[in-house]
Write a protein that holds these residues in place. Structure first.
Motif, PDB file in Angstrom:
ATOM      1  N   ALA A   1     -28.528   0.864  -3.603  1.00 11.48           N
ATOM      2  CA  ALA A   1     -27.075   0.760  -3.413  1.00 11.48           C
ATOM      3  C   ALA A   1     -26.385   2.065  -3.805  1.00 11.48           C
ATOM      4  O   ALA A   1     -25.460   2.528  -3.139  1.00 11.48           O
ATOM      5  CB  ALA A   1     -26.530  -0.390  -4.243  1.00 11.48           C
TER       6      ALA A   1
ATOM      7  N   ARG B   1     -22.314   8.072   1.179  1.00 14.93           N
ATOM      8  CA  ARG B   1     -20.926   7.895   1.564  1.00 14.93           C
ATOM      9  C   ARG B   1     -20.097   9.025   0.972  1.00 14.93           C
ATOM     10  O   ARG B   1     -19.199   9.558   1.611  1.00 14.93           O
ATOM     11  CB  ARG B   1     -20.451   6.546   1.011  1.00 14.93           C
ATOM     12  CG  ARG B   1     -19.227   5.999   1.637  1.00 14.93           C
ATOM     13  CD  ARG B   1     -19.269   4.485   1.645  1.00 14.93           C
ATOM     14  NE  ARG B   1     -19.857   3.938   0.413  1.00 14.93           N
ATOM     15  CZ  ARG B   1     -20.389   2.728   0.328  1.00 14.93           C
ATOM     16  NH1 ARG B   1     -20.438   1.953   1.375  1.00 14.93           N
ATOM     17  NH2 ARG B   1     -20.890   2.279  -0.800  1.00 14.93           N
TER      18      ARG B   1
ATOM     19  N   ALA C   1     -27.226  -0.120   5.164  1.00 12.26           N
ATOM     20  CA  ALA C   1     -27.346  -1.050   4.045  1.00 12.26           C
ATOM     21  C   ALA C   1     -27.724  -2.444   4.551  1.00 12.26           C
ATOM     22  O   ALA C   1     -28.572  -3.125   3.975  1.00 12.26           O
ATOM     23  CB  ALA C   1     -26.030  -1.105   3.273  1.00 12.26           C
TER      24      ALA C   1
ATOM     25  N   TYR D   1     -31.349  -2.562   5.865  1.00 10.15           N
ATOM     26  CA  TYR D   1     -32.304  -2.599   4.772  1.00 10.15           C
ATOM     27  C   TYR D   1     -32.536  -4.033   4.306  1.00 10.15           C
ATOM     28  O   TYR D   1     -33.652  -4.462   4.080  1.00 10.15           O
ATOM     29  CB  TYR D   1     -31.745  -1.757   3.635  1.00 10.15           C
ATOM     30  CG  TYR D   1     -32.653  -1.648   2.442  1.00 10.15           C
ATOM     31  CD1 TYR D   1     -33.795  -0.860   2.505  1.00 10.15           C
ATOM     32  CD2 TYR D   1     -32.364  -2.312   1.264  1.00 10.15           C
ATOM     33  CE1 TYR D   1     -34.625  -0.748   1.409  1.00 10.15           C
ATOM     34  CE2 TYR D   1     -33.193  -2.201   0.174  1.00 10.15           C
ATOM     35  CZ  TYR D   1     -34.314  -1.418   0.246  1.00 10.15           C
ATOM     36  OH  TYR D   1     -35.139  -1.319  -0.839  1.00 10.15           O
ATOM     37  N   ARG D   2     -31.451  -4.773   4.218  1.00 11.98           N
ATOM     38  CA  ARG D   2     -31.564  -6.163   3.795  1.00 11.98           C
ATOM     39  C   ARG D   2     -32.295  -7.009   4.837  1.00 11.98           C
ATOM     40  O   ARG D   2     -33.124  -7.841   4.519  1.00 11.98           O
ATOM     41  CB  ARG D   2     -30.171  -6.737   3.585  1.00 11.98           C
ATOM     42  CG  ARG D   2     -30.064  -7.675   2.428  1.00 11.98           C
ATOM     43  CD  ARG D   2     -28.702  -8.268   2.382  1.00 11.98           C
ATOM     44  NE  ARG D   2     -28.543  -9.305   3.392  1.00 11.98           N
ATOM     45  CZ  ARG D   2     -29.190 -10.446   3.390  1.00 11.98           C
ATOM     46  NH1 ARG D   2     -30.056 -10.712   2.456  1.00 11.98           N
ATOM     47  NH2 ARG D   2     -28.999 -11.350   4.337  1.00 11.98           N
TER      48      ARG D   2
ATOM     49  N   PHE E   1     -36.180  -7.129   4.941  1.00 10.90           N
ATOM     50  CA  PHE E   1     -36.887  -8.095   4.112  1.00 10.90           C
ATOM     51  C   PHE E   1     -36.821  -9.488   4.707  1.00 10.90           C
ATOM     52  O   PHE E   1     -37.782 -10.234   4.687  1.00 10.90           O
ATOM     53  CB  PHE E   1     -36.309  -8.074   2.699  1.00 10.90           C
ATOM     54  CG  PHE E   1     -36.571  -6.785   2.018  1.00 10.90           C
ATOM     55  CD1 PHE E   1     -37.799  -6.551   1.434  1.00 10.90           C
ATOM     56  CD2 PHE E   1     -35.630  -5.778   2.022  1.00 10.90           C
ATOM     57  CE1 PHE E   1     -38.067  -5.341   0.846  1.00 10.90           C
ATOM     58  CE2 PHE E   1     -35.895  -4.570   1.423  1.00 10.90           C
ATOM     59  CZ  PHE E   1     -37.114  -4.351   0.837  1.00 10.90           C
ATOM     60  N   TYR E   2     -35.664  -9.794   5.248  1.00 10.61           N
ATOM     61  CA  TYR E   2     -35.518 -11.112   5.864  1.00 10.61           C
ATOM     62  C   TYR E   2     -36.472 -11.253   7.054  1.00 10.61           C
ATOM     63  O   TYR E   2     -37.182 -12.237   7.202  1.00 10.61           O
ATOM     64  CB  TYR E   2     -34.075 -11.314   6.319  1.00 10.61           C
ATOM     65  CG  TYR E   2     -33.852 -12.648   6.943  1.00 10.61           C
ATOM     66  CD1 TYR E   2     -33.626 -13.762   6.149  1.00 10.61           C
ATOM     67  CD2 TYR E   2     -33.891 -12.806   8.321  1.00 10.61           C
ATOM     68  CE1 TYR E   2     -33.446 -14.998   6.711  1.00 10.61           C
ATOM     69  CE2 TYR E   2     -33.715 -14.041   8.892  1.00 10.61           C
ATOM     70  CZ  TYR E   2     -33.486 -15.136   8.084  1.00 10.61           C
ATOM     71  OH  TYR E   2     -33.316 -16.359   8.654  1.00 10.61           O
TER      72      TYR E   2
ATOM     73  N   VAL F   1     -23.884 -13.900   9.764  1.00 13.09           N
ATOM     74  CA  VAL F   1     -23.429 -12.879   8.824  1.00 13.09           C
ATOM     75  C   VAL F   1     -22.053 -12.377   9.249  1.00 13.09           C
ATOM     76  O   VAL F   1     -21.152 -12.233   8.427  1.00 13.09           O
ATOM     77  CB  VAL F   1     -24.429 -11.706   8.760  1.00 13.09           C
ATOM     78  CG1 VAL F   1     -23.828 -10.543   8.001  1.00 13.09           C
ATOM     79  CG2 VAL F   1     -25.711 -12.157   8.104  1.00 13.09           C
TER      80      VAL F   1
ATOM     81  N   VAL G   1     -15.116  -1.270   2.996  1.00 14.99           N
ATOM     82  CA  VAL G   1     -14.521  -0.694   1.791  1.00 14.99           C
ATOM     83  C   VAL G   1     -15.528  -0.885   0.670  1.00 14.99           C
ATOM     84  O   VAL G   1     -16.251  -1.865   0.652  1.00 14.99           O
ATOM     85  CB  VAL G   1     -13.211  -1.420   1.403  1.00 14.99           C
ATOM     86  CG1 VAL G   1     -12.216  -0.437   0.862  1.00 14.99           C
ATOM     87  CG2 VAL G   1     -12.635  -2.169   2.593  1.00 14.99           C
ATOM     88  N   SER G   2     -15.569   0.032  -0.250  1.00 11.30           N
ATOM     89  CA  SER G   2     -16.525  -0.105  -1.343  1.00 11.30           C
ATOM     90  C   SER G   2     -15.854   0.060  -2.688  1.00 11.30           C
ATOM     91  O   SER G   2     -14.801   0.664  -2.811  1.00 11.30           O
ATOM     92  CB  SER G   2     -17.637   0.915  -1.195  1.00 11.30           C
ATOM     93  OG  SER G   2     -18.402   0.931  -2.376  1.00 11.30           O
TER      94      SER G   2
END
Lengths: 285, 683
Positions: B559, B566, B579, B582-583, B586-587, B635, B649-650
């Motif tokens: 992360a 960024r 991001a 990447y998730r 695994f799924y 999602v 936004v982060s």
């Protein structure tokens, strides 16, 4: 036209997937402020779809949907202000937590909603911290969601919605795929939220938890229509109705030499012990 | 086809890196406009999908690997711009997190696999072949598959050129190559053979499988990029134009006309030296691509090319005709399966009759809603499970292991991947020197050190740099044995095997120091000092480069790494996709594992022909894509539900302290010192 107490109103909703597979066929119902409503029905009867319509995620082929006195349409949700207002007031906890937790860390996951609402950073951080604390997942804050267990993911998913402090909470199969302890925790949380004045709509086929989780039930048939409405006790007492919508099934048991038929229902066979107490407590309050 | 760091000169990397910037900018802008925000999760899924596809690889002896990419498939579904973004994302994850493909070589890798492959496969093959073809036509699927095949080969060709020019352009004073040691005459055949056969075949099957699956199971997905294509053949006003055989003449003629390029290299192809050859077949038509005794070599070459191409074309058209015959015999594709269509297939248990199976009633029920043989439905009833108990051999001696090995390899690769990621996160959040440095600063300094490493031309300097990485690893509380193993076991050993042939005098001319006998048509063969030197140089450079990347990724949580990207102005959308991708990796790995296990139980005793093996790859890919799409829709809804309108936004914040300043200074000194000393030593 919907009265003030009626927070959410749907009228003659029709919806079909890919234009071929019907999910809702002329559904009308309403939810009053502060109420706990359970949408009951077998798998595939359309209750999840109705929740998605109520959350403004899919839009009906025909019929209308009013929330907080205003009609909700795809066009209206394009409007930034309306969108923000609606999204902060309605929160949706999906059945599949895997779909709902998509950020790199738990903290970011929970911050996603408020940040999209253009909330001040410092305020967001404070809120996220409070929510983490409230749901007892503070120690998971910097973990990646995919590393979590099913129960933990559910907590994160709920946190990510609660942090926006919505008026209406929509739960799709809240207790599905959770261990008994997490189920119990979630039920208590839902009751707590309801007591705090939140309006709750949940889709379920878990009859055992109804008397705690719902003030009113709306029963869906497998033909995607509403067939009954009423308080949980009346609905649970109507065996013929539950049989007809495939929520329970006839079962043959052997007791010694005696064979007997009885109506089999999940809730009655392994009902968690503390449930009746909790319900009694609430009515006493 | 992933080019690791250390194979290409920094100049080459620079050229490609700079060249890709406008491509990314344009693609990003177009994706933003064309692909709606609701397809962002789908884009991330496409990247994850491509990541998994690229894990099915086989090494080839010139420093790289052959594998499918999936670029044209993604281009067909989401549009070419989206494909470029998705493949680049997958490559970025691999380079940054799994040490597959270099960080400096990222420009070259994206140029080959994202840009060239998409452009060639989509615009030169798929688009022209699908004009006036309905959305559900099998021809569309075949056109996409062909596009994938051609695109992959074009990408491989570009990689081969990039490798091949290295020894020509960058060599030491003594003539030993500084970077990749193989010449064009060696890289092109090595890359092309592997990609024309194995990898191209996988790409073809994969693209075909997924598109066929989508045509039957999820047409709306295909609609995303084909808003105005008609749905079925009946909708078309005029019948689709048949593929005319003379369409093929254009490209073939173009290739034939540029064949004299081969004459530029007067040294002759690898292992094709006519003076050494002892031909056993003397009835060639144009000996040495010539018929006028070298009076007009270019003309002779062109004519040879045309005749050769014509012969190949004849064979191809023969095959094409055959495939049409086969296609005509097949039942119409989109028809739903009735109870009667559960007829004999190569794999089906229906021929093996009720006596072997359980209660007949339940079997009938199971087989009743079985889809036609080529349809893949995720909810398919595992009716073979019953049979597999009958045929199961407890010792596993049926001998079907090899067939599944391709898939097995990917799955075990997946397990390793997960372990690495889990372990990586633990270390990355632990205490240590590098963990404490701001990720932005760390990313930029590591990148600079990486460039410095690429400029070094002396083994001694590289070895001291390697010592520095070891010190850093210890200072960051990394287990030294794990760190060394991670770097050496994984990639450089592979690199070592790959560069080994380059030490021989048949590749690198020079003084033989380790004679190996007289194998090569009676000629002396052995390792040359120049060959050994350049091999050592490349291996040590690759080792240092990978050590640096591993240090970065092991000490930075995923992360934080994203946040650092960024901070250095990598576009938001790209990072968001990365991001999410990447998730999803695994799924999807979990899903593949489930499906493989579920399917394996149904394959016992029935897995006898090659077609079935290929079908499995395509079928799994198809089903996986279907699953992945469902997830991406969910999602997206979950994001919209929480107010997402297309802007990410982060919450991250950074701080720069004294530690960072010291670190930056140290890195600057190190780079200046290494390059300075290196140039001082000379060579």
């Amino acid at each position: 036209m919907p009265s003030d107490a009626e927070l959410l109103v749907v009228k003659d909703l029709t919806y079909s997937y890919l234009g071929r597979f019907p999910a809702l066929d002329g559904v009308s119902m309403s939810v009053r402020r502060g109420e706990k409503v359970a949408l009951l029905g077998a798998n595939g009867c359309g209750k999840s779809t109705l929740l998605k319509v109520i959350d403004g995620l899919v839009f009906p082929d025909a019929g209308n949907y009013f929330a907080f006195g205003e009609e909700v349409t795809e066009d209206k949700l394009e409007d930034r202000q309306f969108n923000e207002g609606f999204r902060t007031r309605v929160g949706f906890i999906f059945q599949n937590s895997d779909a709902q937790v998509f950020s790199p860390t738990v903290r970011e996951e929970i911050a996603f909603g408020p940040l999209n609402m253009a909330m001040d950073r410092r305020q967001v951080e404070a809120r996220v911290a409070d929510t983490l604390e409230m749901l007892g997942i503070a120690e998971l804050a910097d973990r990646a969601p995919y590393q979590l267990s099913g129960g933990q993911k559910k907590r994160v998913a709920i946190a990510s919605v609660l942090v926006m402090n919505p008026e209406v909470l929509l739960f799709d199969e809240p207790t599905a795929a959770l261990d008994p302890r997490s189920q119990q925790w979630l039920m208590e949380l839902i009751v707590e939220l309801s007591d705090a004045g939140k309006t709750i709509v949940l889709a379920t086929h878990d009859l055992g938890t109804l008397d705690v989780l719902a003030d009113r039930c709306v029963v869906f048939s497998e033909r995607h229509q509403v067939v009954a409405e009423g308080p949980p006790n009346d609905i649970l007492a109507d065996r013929d109705l539950l049989l007809s919508v495939n929520l329970i099934h006839e079962h043959t048991h052997l007791h010694g030499d005696l064979a007997h038929h009885h109506v089999h229902e999940i809730g009655h066979h392994h009902e968690p012990e503390p449930l009746p107490d909790l319900a009694a407590e609430r009515t006493a309050r | 086809m992933h080019i690791p760091d250390g194979y290409l000169s920094p100049e080459t990397c620079g050229v490609f890196g700079a060249g890709m910037v406008p491509v990314f900018a344009t693609a990003g802008k177009r994706v933003r406009r064309v692909v709606k925000s609701r397809y962002v999760p789908l884009l991330a899924l496409a990247a994850a999908f491509s990541f998994l596809v690229m894990m099915l690889n086989v090494p080839i002896p010139d420093g790289t690997t052959a594998h499918a990419v999936g670029a044209v498939l993604i281009a067909v579904i989401l549009g070419p711009e989206a494909a470029i973004i998705a493949i680049s994302t997958a490559l970025a994850i691999q380079a940054l997190f799994f040490g597959d493909g270099g960080v400096l070589a990222y420009g070259a890798n994206t140029f080959n696999m994202a840009f060239v492959m998409t452009m060639v496969g989509y615009f030169l093959v798929y688009k022209p072949l699908t004009r006036n073809v309905s959305l559900t036509s099998p021809r569309r699927a075949f056109a996409a598959a062909l596009g994938g095949y051609v695109g992959l080969c074009a990408a491989a060709f570009c990689a081969a050129i990039e490798f091949g020019v290295q020894p020509e352009l960058f060599k030491s004073a003594s003539g030993a190559p500084l970077y990749a040691p193989y010449h064009l005459a060696q890289t092109i055949p090595a890359m092309m053979v592997a990609h024309l056969t194995v990898a191209g075949g996988v790409e073809f099957a994969l693209t075909l499988g997924v598109i066929l699956y989508l045509q039957r199971a999820n047409l709306p997905v295909l609609r995303i990029n084909h808003a105005d294509a008609s749905e079925s053949d009946a909708d078309l006003a005029k019948p689709p134009t048949r593929l005319k055989w003379w369409y093929a003449l254009g490209p073939i003629a173009a290739i034939a006309l540029i064949t004299p390029l081969g004459l530029i290299y007067n040294s002759g192809a690898f292992g094709e030296d006519p003076a050494r050859a002892k031909p056993v077949w003397h009835h060639v038509l144009f000996s040495g691509y010539d018929f006028s005794h070298d009076k007009h070599p270019a003309v002779g070459y062109i004519i040879s090319a045309f005749v050769g191409a014509a012969l190949i074309a004849l064979v191809l058209f023969g095959l094409f005709g055959l495939s049409r015959l086969v296609q005509r015999r097949r039942p119409p594709a989109a028809q739903p399966a009735g109870p009667t269509t559960a007829g004999p297939t190569t794999l089906g248990p229906t021929m093996l009759a009720p006596t072997m199976l359980g209660p007949t009633t339940s079997t009938a029920a199971l087989t009743a809603d079985r889809p036609p043989p080529t349809t893949i439905s995720p909810s398919r009833t595992p009716d073979w499970l019953i049979q597999s108990q009958v045929g199961m051999c407890p010792c596993g001696c049926i001998g079907k292991r090899q067939r599944g090995s391709y898939v097995q390899k990917t799955l075990s690769g997946g397990a390793t991947l997960m372990r690495q990621a889990m372990f990586g996160e633990d270390v990355a959040t632990g205490p240590g020197l590098l963990q404490r440095i701001d990720p932005r600063v760390k990313l930029l300094t590591m990148l600079s050190v990486l460039i410095g490493t690429a400029l070094v031309r002396n083994i001694e300097v590289l070895l001291s740099l390697y010592a520095v990485t070891l010190v850093l690893a210890v200072a960051s509380h990394l287990k030294l044995s794990f760190f060394v193993k991670r770097v050496w076991l994984f990639i450089p050993v592979f690199t070592g095997v790959v560069v080994l042939p380059a030490t021989l005098n048949i590749v690198t001319a020079g003084h033989i120091v380790v004679p190996l006998g007289h194998w090569w048509f009676g000629h002396r063969i052995g390792m040359t000092s120049q060959g050994l030197h350049s091999a050592a140089l490349i291996v040590s450079r690759v080792a240092v480069s990978i050590s640096i990347v591993v240090l970065l990724t092991l000490t930075t949580p995923w992360a934080k790494l994203m946040a650092a990207l960024r901070a250095i102005y990598v576009p938001r959308m790209f990072i968001q996709i990365m991001a999410m991708a990447y998730r999803y990796i695994f799924y999807l790995l979990g899903s593949v594992d489930d499906m493989y296990t579920a399917r394996k139980s149904r394959m016992v005793g029935a897995d006898t022909d090659v077609k079935a093996g290929r079908a499995f790859v395509a079928a799994t890919a198809g089903a996986l894509f279907g699953k992945a799409h469902t997830l991406s829709e969910e999602v997206y809804m979950a994001m919209v539900s929480r107010g997402y309108t297309g802007n990410a936004v982060s919450i991250d914040t950074f701080q720069v302290r004294a530690l960072e300043a010291v670190w930056v200074a140290a890195c600057a000194v190190t780079i200046a010192a290494t390059v300075g000393i290196d140039r001082a030593i000379g060579r």
